[in-house]
Design a protein around this motif. Structure first.
Motif, mmCIF file in Angstrom:
data_model
loop_
_atom_site.group_PDB
_atom_site.id
_atom_site.type_symbol
_atom_site.label_atom_id
_atom_site.label_comp_id
_atom_site.label_asym_id
_atom_site.label_seq_id
_atom_site.Cartn_x
_atom_site.Cartn_y
_atom_site.Cartn_z
ATOM 1 N N VAL A 113 0.952 -1.237 -0.016
ATOM 2 C CA VAL A 113 0.015 -0.102 -0.163
ATOM 3 C C VAL A 113 0.678 1.242 0.125
ATOM 4 O O VAL A 113 1.977 1.194 0.623
ATOM 5 C CB VAL A 113 -0.989 -0.195 1.329
ATOM 6 C CG1 VAL A 113 -0.207 0.170 2.549
ATOM 7 C CG2 VAL A 113 -2.036 1.162 1.121
ATOM 8 N N LEU A 114 0.617 2.238 -0.788
ATOM 9 C CA LEU A 114 1.189 3.546 -0.852
ATOM 10 C C LEU A 114 0.143 4.672 -0.210
ATOM 11 O O LEU A 114 -0.791 4.561 -0.706
ATOM 12 C CB LEU A 114 1.520 3.777 -2.225
ATOM 13 C CG LEU A 114 2.352 5.222 -2.474
ATOM 14 C CD1 LEU A 114 3.917 4.858 -2.186
ATOM 15 C CD2 LEU A 114 2.327 5.511 -3.893
ATOM 16 N N SER A 115 0.966 5.201 0.741
ATOM 17 C CA SER A 115 0.040 6.292 1.452
ATOM 18 C C SER A 115 0.496 7.785 1.184
ATOM 19 O O SER A 115 1.856 7.900 0.625
ATOM 20 C CB SER A 115 0.009 6.175 2.917
ATOM 21 O OG SER A 115 1.266 6.412 3.241
ATOM 22 N N ARG A 116 0.003 8.922 1.350
ATOM 23 C CA ARG A 116 0.558 10.178 1.075
ATOM 24 C C ARG A 116 1.562 10.598 2.023
ATOM 25 O O ARG A 116 2.584 11.088 1.670
ATOM 26 C CB ARG A 116 -0.692 11.179 1.446
ATOM 27 C CG ARG A 116 -1.699 11.303 0.694
ATOM 28 C CD ARG A 116 -2.667 12.416 1.097
ATOM 29 N NE ARG A 116 -3.769 12.508 -0.034
ATOM 30 C CZ ARG A 116 -4.758 13.251 0.061
ATOM 31 N NH1 ARG A 116 -4.985 14.210 1.360
ATOM 32 N NH2 ARG A 116 -5.840 13.629 -0.756
ATOM 33 N N SER A 117 1.967 9.978 3.226
ATOM 34 C CA SER A 117 2.865 9.897 4.001
ATOM 35 C C SER A 117 4.054 9.225 3.548
ATOM 36 O O SER A 117 5.259 9.703 3.759
ATOM 37 C CB SER A 117 2.558 9.386 5.553
ATOM 38 O OG SER A 117 2.544 7.992 5.472
ATOM 39 N N ASP A 118 3.946 8.083 2.709
ATOM 40 C CA ASP A 118 5.034 7.447 2.046
ATOM 41 C C ASP A 118 5.461 8.380 0.960
ATOM 42 O O ASP A 118 6.825 8.410 0.983
ATOM 43 C CB ASP A 118 4.469 6.121 1.309
ATOM 44 C CG ASP A 118 4.347 5.148 2.413
ATOM 45 O OD1 ASP A 118 4.879 5.223 3.461
ATOM 46 O OD2 ASP A 118 3.320 4.655 1.747
ATOM 47 N N LEU A 119 4.762 9.156 0.271
ATOM 48 C CA LEU A 119 5.322 10.090 -0.711
ATOM 49 C C LEU A 119 6.027 11.280 -0.064
ATOM 50 O O LEU A 119 6.929 11.898 -0.784
ATOM 51 C CB LEU A 119 4.094 10.675 -1.650
ATOM 52 C CG LEU A 119 3.244 9.777 -2.510
ATOM 53 C CD1 LEU A 119 2.185 10.195 -3.020
ATOM 54 C CD2 LEU A 119 4.054 9.123 -3.451
ATOM 55 N N LEU A 120 5.482 11.757 1.015
ATOM 56 C CA LEU A 120 6.292 12.750 1.783
ATOM 57 C C LEU A 120 7.776 12.351 2.016
ATOM 58 O O LEU A 120 8.566 13.208 1.976
ATOM 59 C CB LEU A 120 5.665 13.056 3.105
ATOM 60 C CG LEU A 120 4.347 13.899 2.980
ATOM 61 C CD1 LEU A 120 3.630 14.136 4.320
ATOM 62 C CD2 LEU A 120 4.492 15.212 2.110
ATOM 63 N N GLN A 121 8.342 11.126 2.019
ATOM 64 C CA GLN A 121 9.460 10.508 2.442
ATOM 65 C C GLN A 121 10.460 11.347 1.210
ATOM 66 O O GLN A 121 11.522 11.580 1.293
ATOM 67 C CB GLN A 121 9.474 9.235 2.321
ATOM 68 C CG GLN A 121 8.856 8.580 3.447
ATOM 69 C CD GLN A 121 9.217 8.904 4.851
ATOM 70 O OE1 GLN A 121 10.451 9.009 5.003
ATOM 71 N NE2 GLN A 121 8.331 9.191 5.722
ATOM 72 N N LEU A 122 9.672 11.591 0.222
ATOM 73 C CA LEU A 122 10.585 12.052 -1.069
ATOM 74 C C LEU A 122 11.260 13.323 -0.534
ATOM 75 O O LEU A 122 12.621 13.579 -1.134
ATOM 76 C CB LEU A 122 9.676 12.220 -2.346
ATOM 77 C CG LEU A 122 9.127 10.886 -3.148
ATOM 78 C CD1 LEU A 122 8.395 11.346 -4.084
ATOM 79 C CD2 LEU A 122 10.285 10.050 -3.415
ATOM 80 N N PHE A 123 10.554 14.156 0.151
ATOM 81 C CA PHE A 123 10.904 15.435 0.417
ATOM 82 C C PHE A 123 11.941 15.576 1.677
ATOM 83 O O PHE A 123 12.227 16.424 2.289
ATOM 84 C CB PHE A 123 9.808 16.487 0.787
ATOM 85 C CG PHE A 123 9.124 16.666 -0.748
ATOM 86 C CD1 PHE A 123 9.525 17.503 -1.485
ATOM 87 C CD2 PHE A 123 7.813 15.945 -1.047
ATOM 88 C CE1 PHE A 123 8.849 17.668 -2.732
ATOM 89 C CE2 PHE A 123 7.210 15.926 -1.997
ATOM 90 C CZ PHE A 123 7.712 16.912 -3.037
ATOM 91 N N LEU A 124 12.180 14.295 2.138
ATOM 92 C CA LEU A 124 12.874 14.209 3.335
ATOM 93 C C LEU A 124 14.416 13.335 2.903
ATOM 94 O O LEU A 124 15.278 13.084 3.618
ATOM 95 C CB LEU A 124 12.497 13.006 4.426
ATOM 96 C CG LEU A 124 11.099 13.665 4.941
ATOM 97 C CD1 LEU A 124 10.662 12.598 6.132
ATOM 98 C CD2 LEU A 124 11.293 14.956 5.724
ATOM 99 N N ARG A 125 14.534 13.292 1.571
ATOM 100 C CA ARG A 125 15.996 13.291 1.108
ATOM 101 C C ARG A 125 16.915 14.148 1.629
ATOM 102 O O ARG A 125 16.702 15.272 1.460
ATOM 103 C CB ARG A 125 15.843 12.996 -0.527
ATOM 104 C CG ARG A 125 15.106 11.987 -1.121
ATOM 105 C CD ARG A 125 15.135 11.923 -2.466
ATOM 106 N NE ARG A 125 16.623 11.486 -3.163
ATOM 107 C CZ ARG A 125 17.309 11.758 -4.278
ATOM 108 N NH1 ARG A 125 16.618 12.309 -5.391
ATOM 109 N NH2 ARG A 125 18.324 11.168 -4.711
ATOM 110 N N ARG A 126 18.117 13.326 1.892
ATOM 111 C CA ARG A 126 19.307 14.495 2.328
ATOM 112 C C ARG A 126 19.566 15.471 1.283
ATOM 113 O O ARG A 126 19.688 14.829 -0.244
ATOM 114 C CB ARG A 126 20.414 13.363 2.719
ATOM 115 C CG ARG A 126 20.195 12.727 3.886
ATOM 116 C CD ARG A 126 21.510 11.597 4.019
ATOM 117 N NE ARG A 126 21.309 10.848 5.337
ATOM 118 C CZ ARG A 126 21.654 11.092 6.656
ATOM 119 N NH1 ARG A 126 22.314 12.393 6.734
ATOM 120 N NH2 ARG A 126 21.434 10.487 7.360
ATOM 121 N N ASP A 127 19.948 16.620 1.599
ATOM 122 C CA ASP A 127 20.490 17.643 0.489
ATOM 123 C C ASP A 127 21.540 17.117 -0.348
ATOM 124 O O ASP A 127 21.773 17.371 -1.654
ATOM 125 C CB ASP A 127 20.886 18.752 1.277
ATOM 126 C CG ASP A 127 19.725 19.421 1.907
ATOM 127 O OD1 ASP A 127 18.514 19.200 1.373
ATOM 128 O OD2 ASP A 127 19.813 20.363 2.705
#
Length: 208
Positions: A113-127
């Motif tokens: 299952v893919l949730s919106r919170s999973d998609l938010l992980q993209l924006f937690l990528r290290r700089d």
């Protein structure tokens, strides 16, 4: 350069229910696992619908008062394939106004299952990871530019580009590709160019 796939971000352990699962059992599962919706599957583990918190609350305020998953669920189930890129999955969620997508394999069986919170992980990528992808994938491999002529700075997902490129027409291409990198919040353009090869009516939007 490519967006990450649904498979990379989905949760592989899925809480699901059968058509005959009761209202109270569904409510208990949502509370126990701290989730907002649960897929309803058939005997072959293929999603046939989804029951959400909103569905439960709606049923209690209606006259019919459905008591099993088959009566409570929204159907057919909106699903995703594991090979989809996350942009496609996000667009499907937005189009159908849903927070979770069941993920199915080639035979339609539930695998995650893919949730919106999973998609938010993209924006937690290290700089640093974002900077590296822009330098190596976007500038060097895709555009065949020398990374030494450009400076890429990333702070909390905000990318600042500076330096000089040969042609002005490259600037909007670079900006578009950088904005498409997973984890990029926005791009600040401080690029200069040696040759203005763009017609006047195509120049709007290249600076910024």
């Amino acid at each position: 350069m490519r967006h990450r796939r649904v498979f990379d971000l989905m949760t592989p352990t899925v809480v699901s229910v059968q058509r005959g699962t009761t209202f109270k059992e569904i409510a208990r599962l949502l509370d126990e696992f701290d989730i907002t919706a649960v897929p309803v599957v058939d005997e072959d583990d293929r999603p046939v619908g989804v029951v959400s918190e909103a569905d439960l609350l709606r049923s209690r305020s209606s006259r019919g008062r459905a008591n099993t998953a088959v009566d409570l669920m929204n159907h057919p189930a909106i699903t995703a394939a594991p090979e989809w890129n996350v942009v496609r999955a996000a667009r499907v969620m937005e189009k159908h106004k849903i927070k979770r997508l069941p993920v199915v394999d080639g035979e339609g069986r539930l695998i995650g299952v893919l949730s919106r919170s999973d998609l938010l992980q993209l924006f937690l990528r290290r700089d640093h990871a974002i900077q590296e992808e822009i330098l190596e994938d976007v500038l060097t491999h895709t555009l065949r530019l020398s990374p030494s002529s450009l400076t890429v700075e990333v702070a909390d997902g905000l990318v600042t580009l500076s330096g000089t490129v040969r042609r002005r027409s490259l600037v909007p291409v670079i900006l578009r590709l950088c904005r498409s990198v997973d984890g990029v919040v926005d791009v600040i353009n401080r690029l200069n160019y040696e040759q203005d090869d763009m017609p006047v009516d195509a120049r709007t939007g290249t600076q910024g």
